[in-house]
Design a protein around this motif. Structure first.
Motif, short mmCIF file in Angstrom:
data_model
loop_
_atom_site.label_atom_id
_atom_site.label_comp_id
_atom_site.label_asym_id
_atom_site.label_seq_id
_atom_site.Cartn_x
_atom_site.Cartn_y
_atom_site.Cartn_z
N SER A 81 0.82 -1.21 0.00
CA SER A 81 0.00 0.00 0.00
C SER A 81 0.85 1.26 0.00
O SER A 81 0.52 2.25 -0.67
CB SER A 81 -0.94 0.00 1.21
N THR A 82 1.97 1.25 0.74
CA THR A 82 2.82 2.44 0.75
C THR A 82 3.53 2.63 -0.60
O THR A 82 3.73 3.76 -1.03
CB THR A 82 3.86 2.36 1.88
N TYR A 83 3.88 1.52 -1.26
CA TYR A 83 4.48 1.64 -2.60
C TYR A 83 3.48 2.28 -3.56
O TYR A 83 3.82 3.19 -4.34
CB TYR A 83 4.90 0.27 -3.12
N GLU A 93 -5.47 8.28 -11.67
CA GLU A 93 -6.66 8.88 -11.07
C GLU A 93 -7.02 8.25 -9.74
O GLU A 93 -7.57 8.91 -8.86
CB GLU A 93 -7.85 8.75 -12.03
N ALA A 94 -6.76 6.96 -9.56
CA ALA A 94 -7.10 6.26 -8.32
C ALA A 94 -6.24 6.76 -7.16
O ALA A 94 -5.02 6.84 -7.28
CB ALA A 94 -6.91 4.76 -8.50
N LYS A 95 -6.90 7.10 -6.06
CA LYS A 95 -6.19 7.62 -4.88
C LYS A 95 -6.63 6.88 -3.62
O LYS A 95 -6.62 7.45 -2.53
CB LYS A 95 -6.49 9.12 -4.71
N TRP A 96 -6.99 5.60 -3.76
CA TRP A 96 -7.56 4.85 -2.65
C TRP A 96 -6.65 4.82 -1.43
O TRP A 96 -7.05 5.18 -0.32
CB TRP A 96 -7.88 3.44 -3.10
N GLN A 97 -5.39 4.41 -1.59
CA GLN A 97 -4.47 4.32 -0.46
C GLN A 97 -4.13 5.70 0.10
O GLN A 97 -4.00 5.88 1.31
CB GLN A 97 -3.19 3.58 -0.87
N THR A 98 -4.01 6.68 -0.80
CA THR A 98 -3.73 8.05 -0.35
C THR A 98 -4.87 8.58 0.50
O THR A 98 -4.65 9.17 1.57
CB THR A 98 -3.51 8.96 -1.57
N THR A 181 7.80 3.26 8.41
CA THR A 181 9.13 2.85 7.95
C THR A 181 9.13 2.54 6.46
O THR A 181 10.02 2.97 5.71
CB THR A 181 9.62 1.63 8.74
N TYR A 182 8.13 1.78 6.00
CA TYR A 182 8.05 1.46 4.57
C TYR A 182 7.78 2.70 3.73
O TYR A 182 8.40 2.88 2.67
CB TYR A 182 6.95 0.42 4.33
N TRP A 186 10.31 4.04 0.79
CA TRP A 186 9.91 4.25 -0.62
C TRP A 186 10.16 5.69 -1.04
O TRP A 186 10.57 5.95 -2.18
CB TRP A 186 8.44 3.90 -0.80
N ILE A 187 9.91 6.63 -0.14
CA ILE A 187 10.14 8.05 -0.47
C ILE A 187 11.62 8.30 -0.73
O ILE A 187 11.99 9.02 -1.67
CB ILE A 187 9.61 8.95 0.66
N ARG A 188 12.49 7.69 0.08
CA ARG A 188 13.93 7.86 -0.14
C ARG A 188 14.35 7.27 -1.50
O ARG A 188 15.15 7.88 -2.23
CB ARG A 188 14.72 7.19 0.98
N ILE A 189 13.79 6.13 -1.83
CA ILE A 189 14.11 5.52 -3.13
C ILE A 189 13.61 6.40 -4.27
O ILE A 189 14.32 6.62 -5.26
CB ILE A 189 13.50 4.11 -3.21
N ARG A 190 12.38 6.90 -4.15
CA ARG A 190 11.83 7.78 -5.18
C ARG A 190 12.66 9.03 -5.36
O ARG A 190 12.99 9.42 -6.49
CB ARG A 190 10.39 8.16 -4.81
#
Length: 211
Positions: A81-83, A93-98, A181-182, A186-190
């Motif tokens: 979900s965090t990815y 367009e989908a923003k379900w997890q956000t 943490t996840y 992911w933000i650091r990788i992005r």
């Protein structure tokens, strides 16, 4: 293939992964509680306390591994979900997890409490197992020293399971340590990928200007 289609395909793949992990969570509860009930029932049918003791004790193994499996499943959910939230939803367009994350900022709507309830079920089973074991020890034809040792041991194991359950429930809830943490990873990788692309583009532009 169109990059947008690839993004949607990956998004659907992650949604399926979350669905499977959620379904497996319910299966773990059903199978785990069935096994515990069978062990307790077999122990109650046993003729003496020395036979009941190993049957009841085995229930602790079921509880421990069930809690570990529930933890692993919840980690799978937060990883997927965090990815999706960091890499995919910003470009589709989908923003379900956000939106779920934003909804979690309201404590009244923070979570469906599915995972915490699953953990609570095994915490309740842990209490029943501990009570059954301590009651069984009372009828053992052993010396008082050994009985006291077993009472202390089973009480300590029961308290350890309760502590583990409480700690993992806090860590694995929405907004807890595992999800955070996840998300941060992911933000650091992005950000690192974006910086690398910017550096590559700048280098390419420099070569073009040189020629």
């Amino acid at each position: 293939m169109d990059p947008r289609i690839q993004t949607w395909n990956l998004y659907n793949l992650l949604a399926d992964e979350i669905k499977r992990a959620d379904t497996e969570g319910y299966q773990i509860v059903v199978f785990g509680m069935t096994a515990i009930a069978a062990l307790l029932a077999a122990g109650l049918r046993a003729g003496n306390a020395e036979v009941r003791l190993p049957l009841f004790s085995t229930s602790y193994m079921v509880i421990f591994y069930a809690l570990r499996l529930l933890r692993s499943n919840r980690i799978r959910i937060w990883r997927a979900s965090t990815y999706a939230r960091v890499f995919l939803e910003p470009v589709i367009e989908a923003k379900w997890q956000t939106h779920l994350c934003q909804l979690g900022d309201d404590n009244r709507l923070n979570s469906s409490s599915v995972h915490s309830n699953q953990m609570f079920i095994f915490a309740t089973a842990n209490f029943l197992v501990a009570a059954s074991l301590n009651f069984t020890v009372f009828y053992l034809p052993w010396k008082a020293t050994w009985k006291c040792f077993l009472w202390a041991l089973f009480s300590a194991v029961g308290l350890a399971v309760v502590g583990y359950t409480i700690r993992q429930t806090k860590r694995l809830r929405r907004g807890g340590a595992v999800e955070t943490t996840y998300r941060d990873a992911w933000i650091r990788i992005r950000d690192a990928e974006q910086q690398q692309r910017a550096a590559d583009a700048k280098r390419t532009t420099g070569w073009d200007c040189a020629f």
